[in-house]
Write an enzyme that holds these catalytic residues in place. Structure first.
Site, PDB file in Angstrom:
ATOM      1  N   HIS A  15       0.856  -1.189   0.000  1.00  0.00           N
ATOM      2  CA  HIS A  15       0.000   0.000   0.000  1.00  0.00           C
ATOM      3  C   HIS A  15       0.895   1.243   0.000  1.00  0.00           C
ATOM      4  CE1 HIS A  15      -2.586   3.153   1.665  1.00  0.00           C
ATOM      5  NE2 HIS A  15      -3.623   2.444   1.242  1.00  0.00           N
ATOM      6  N   ASP A  17       0.937   4.201   1.400  1.00  0.00           N
ATOM      7  CA  ASP A  17       1.314   4.783   2.696  1.00  0.00           C
ATOM      8  C   ASP A  17       2.271   3.868   3.454  1.00  0.00           C
ATOM      9  OD1 ASP A  17      -0.303   7.034   2.288  1.00  0.00           O
ATOM     10  OD2 ASP A  17      -2.062   6.013   3.098  1.00  0.00           O
ATOM     11  N   LYS A  18       2.077   2.568   3.318  1.00  0.00           N
ATOM     12  CA  LYS A  18       2.967   1.630   4.000  1.00  0.00           C
ATOM     13  C   LYS A  18       4.335   1.563   3.348  1.00  0.00           C
ATOM     14  CE  LYS A  18       1.339   0.943   7.500  1.00  0.00           C
ATOM     15  NZ  LYS A  18       2.193   1.344   8.585  1.00  0.00           N
ATOM     16  N   GLU A  43      10.605  11.610   6.843  1.00  0.00           N
ATOM     17  CA  GLU A  43       9.311  11.487   6.176  1.00  0.00           C
ATOM     18  C   GLU A  43       9.533  11.100   4.713  1.00  0.00           C
ATOM     19  OE1 GLU A  43       6.952  11.798   8.257  1.00  0.00           O
ATOM     20  OE2 GLU A  43       7.940  12.941   9.842  1.00  0.00           O
ATOM     21  N   GLU A  56      14.685  15.701   9.314  1.00  0.00           N
ATOM     22  CA  GLU A  56      15.782  16.230  10.124  1.00  0.00           C
ATOM     23  C   GLU A  56      16.521  15.069  10.769  1.00  0.00           C
ATOM     24  OE1 GLU A  56      12.862  18.687   9.075  1.00  0.00           O
ATOM     25  OE2 GLU A  56      12.449  17.470  10.843  1.00  0.00           O
ATOM     26  N   LYS A 161      -5.827  -4.293   0.582  1.00  0.00           N
ATOM     27  CA  LYS A 161      -6.444  -3.940   1.861  1.00  0.00           C
ATOM     28  C   LYS A 161      -7.327  -5.093   2.327  1.00  0.00           C
ATOM     29  CE  LYS A 161      -6.960   1.097   1.319  1.00  0.00           C
ATOM     30  NZ  LYS A 161      -7.937   2.200   1.410  1.00  0.00           N
ATOM     31  N   PHE A 227      -9.101  -3.783  -9.932  1.00  0.00           N
ATOM     32  CA  PHE A 227      -8.117  -3.051  -9.148  1.00  0.00           C
ATOM     33  C   PHE A 227      -6.745  -3.332  -9.771  1.00  0.00           C
ATOM     34  CE2 PHE A 227      -6.329  -2.573  -4.510  1.00  0.00           C
ATOM     35  CZ  PHE A 227      -5.626  -1.447  -4.908  1.00  0.00           C
ATOM     36  N   ASP A 235      -2.406   6.101  -6.043  1.00  0.00           N
ATOM     37  CA  ASP A 235      -2.638   6.970  -4.889  1.00  0.00           C
ATOM     38  C   ASP A 235      -1.291   7.284  -4.261  1.00  0.00           C
ATOM     39  OD1 ASP A 235      -3.740   8.368  -2.794  1.00  0.00           O
ATOM     40  OD2 ASP A 235      -4.410   6.601  -1.694  1.00  0.00           O
ATOM     41  N   ALA A 236      -0.957   8.537  -4.115  1.00  0.00           N
ATOM     42  CA  ALA A 236       0.312   8.909  -3.488  1.00  0.00           C
ATOM     43  C   ALA A 236       0.355   8.404  -2.046  1.00  0.00           C
ATOM     44  CB  ALA A 236       0.491  10.424  -3.517  1.00  0.00           C
ATOM     45  N   ARG A 241       0.423   7.955   7.679  1.00  0.00           N
ATOM     46  CA  ARG A 241      -0.974   8.147   7.329  1.00  0.00           C
ATOM     47  C   ARG A 241      -1.829   6.901   7.628  1.00  0.00           C
ATOM     48  NH1 ARG A 241      -2.211  11.019   1.595  1.00  0.00           N
ATOM     49  NH2 ARG A 241      -1.740   8.939   0.815  1.00  0.00           N
ATOM     50  N   LYS A 242      -1.266   5.940   8.320  1.00  0.00           N
ATOM     51  CA  LYS A 242      -2.022   4.739   8.680  1.00  0.00           C
ATOM     52  C   LYS A 242      -1.856   4.444  10.172  1.00  0.00           C
ATOM     53  CE  LYS A 242      -4.149   3.464   4.943  1.00  0.00           C
ATOM     54  NZ  LYS A 242      -4.284   4.871   4.519  1.00  0.00           N
ATOM     55  N   LYS A 262      10.818   7.827  13.072  1.00  0.00           N
ATOM     56  CA  LYS A 262      11.193   8.585  14.269  1.00  0.00           C
ATOM     57  C   LYS A 262      12.047   7.719  15.187  1.00  0.00           C
ATOM     58  CE  LYS A 262       6.836  11.184  14.281  1.00  0.00           C
ATOM     59  NZ  LYS A 262       5.579  11.448  15.003  1.00  0.00           N
ATOM     60  N   LYS A 266      11.663  10.480  20.359  1.00  0.00           N
ATOM     61  CA  LYS A 266      10.333  11.004  20.080  1.00  0.00           C
ATOM     62  C   LYS A 266       9.322  10.134  20.814  1.00  0.00           C
ATOM     63  CE  LYS A 266      12.753  12.887  16.602  1.00  0.00           C
ATOM     64  NZ  LYS A 266      14.228  12.726  16.507  1.00  0.00           N
ATOM     65  N   ASP A 268       6.234  10.077  20.733  1.00  0.00           N
ATOM     66  CA  ASP A 268       5.170   9.529  19.896  1.00  0.00           C
ATOM     67  C   ASP A 268       5.353   8.035  19.724  1.00  0.00           C
ATOM     68  OD1 ASP A 268       3.706  11.798  19.406  1.00  0.00           O
ATOM     69  OD2 ASP A 268       4.740  12.312  17.557  1.00  0.00           O
TER      70      ASP A 268
END
Length: 394
Positions: A15, A17-18, A43, A56, A161, A227, A235-236, A241-242, A262, A266, A268
């Site tokens: 996918h 995003d993955k 990123e 960074e 998916k 598909f 899709d970019a 985003r997941k 990260k 961090k 997060d």
């Protein structure tokens, strides 16, 4: 008991995003392998024919970013220009700068790398102490990748998916109500063949017989009927985003922070791992059937500003008593989390697909060369159960 439906989604490693998540974590791992003190915020953006890596970084190591990007794409399966992104020939752009010294000033003294809140969750509804919906959705997408890579279903392409809806009787899974699988595919495959083969080779092997009845379950296999154009061509993709796929599939709450790319200064990432570790130990100890833990931090401050434990009425202790036991057993200072969970080790690329939680503590995962290596995910250990029971009894 009342019945209710709940649904979670997973996506394959192909996918878009993955792909971005895996590239970002591969950059992180390569830097940690050379310099465990690396500070990384990486990123990635992918689209047709292009991968862009930005962020960074502060590190004593050196990595050739195009090689990492191309190696990740090839491992996933993007080796054909017809897929819209080919790891052999795509453009790779990089824009990495140095981490702000204003942030480093607080982190160097052991403080959190950012402010924010993070959640960890565990439930006794599966052996992995994860919500059943997300665990079985991951099982479907893993199986979809497996049949593609093994050649068993050679017409399957990397993007895909899956979605699982479970009917609950009270808080217990009663049956799998609906399954949705959408897989990218070669253009020549027939829809009826696709539905039959995905049902037999993907859905049936991935789901537990005690919950899945193919005659009763509602199945949607490639419900649009076609598909072919997928991945970054359709899709970019962007890092981070997941976040619900990465965690608990929508069960429990989420602080909003992504993980991939990260380093563990961090919070997060590191605090979310620590909260999962603590919540899993609470459930494994028998102190609660469900547990959610919230941690919150201020940038540059060593101690968390708040710790909240919630058992949803599934334990014999009050949440206040349970919070005291958790606070006694677990050290949630960022530096302590990093040391305890060994988060300076280069172990993160495999977490960037199929969820960061719900794995065995010791896992065999494929490496870039196609063989396997053993990695250790300490946040999935249940090694503090005795300490928690002792603290609870005190």
């Amino acid at each position: 008991m009342s019945s209710a439906l709940f649904t979670s989604e997973s996506v394959t490693e192909g996918h878009p995003d993955k792909i971005a998540d895996q590239i970002s974590d591969a950059v992180l791992d390569h830097m940690l392998a050379q310099d465990p003190e690396s500070r990384v915020a990486c990123e990635t953006f992918v689209t047709t024919g292009l991968a862009l890596v930005a962020g960074e970084v502060t590190t004593e190591g050196y990595v050739h970013l195009p090689d990492i990007v191309r190696g990740t794409l090839k491992r996933i399966g993007y080796t054909n220009a017809a897929f819209g992104l080919d790891g052999l020939t795509c453009a790779v752009l990089t824009a990495l700068d140095q981490q702000s010294p204003d942030i480093a000033m607080g982190v160097d003294t052991g403080g959190a790398g950012d402010q924010g809140m993070m959640f960890g969750y565990a439930s006794d509804e599966t052996p992995e102490l994860m919500p059943a919906t997300i665990q079985y959705a991951h099982a479907l997408t893993r199986q979809l990748a497996q049949v593609r890579k093994s050649g068993e279903l050679a017409w399957v392409r990397p993007d895909g998916k899956a979605q699982v809806t479970i009917e609950y009787d009270g808080d217990r899974p009663a049956r799998i109500h609906t399954v949705v699988v959408s897989t990218q595919h070669d253009p020549e495959v027939r829809q009826d063949d696709l539905v039959r083969q995905v049902t037999e080779k993907v859905v049936r092997p991935a789901l537990p017989e005690e919950l899945f009845d193919a005659e009763e379950c509602i199945l949607h296999i490639n419900p649009t009927g076609r598909f072919v154009i997928g991945g970054p061509h359709g899709d970019a993709g962007l890092t981070g985003r997941k976040i619900i796929v990465d965690t608990y599939g929508g069960v429990g709450r989420h602080g909003g922070g992504a993980f991939s790319g990260k380093d563990s200064t961090k919070v997060d990432r590191s605090a979310a791992y620590a909260a999962r570790w603590a919540a899993k130990n609470v459930v494994a100890s028998g102190l609660a059937k469900r547990c959610e833990i919230q941690l919150a931090y201020a940038i540059g401050v060593v101690e968390p500003v708040s710790v909240r434990v919630q058992s949803f009425g599934t334990g014999e202790m009050s949440d206040a008593e349970l919070s005291e036991a958790v606070a006694e057993v677990f050290d949630f200072r960022p530096a302590a989390i990093i040391d305890e969970l060994k988060l300076r080790d280069p172990i993160f690329t495999p977490t960037a697909a199929y969820g960061h939680f719900g794995r065995e503590p010791e896992c065999r995962v494929p490496d870039a060369g196609g063989s396997e290596k053993v990695l250790f995910f300490p946040w999935e250990e249940t090694n503090r159960t005795d300490d928690l029971r002792t603290a609870a009894d005190a």
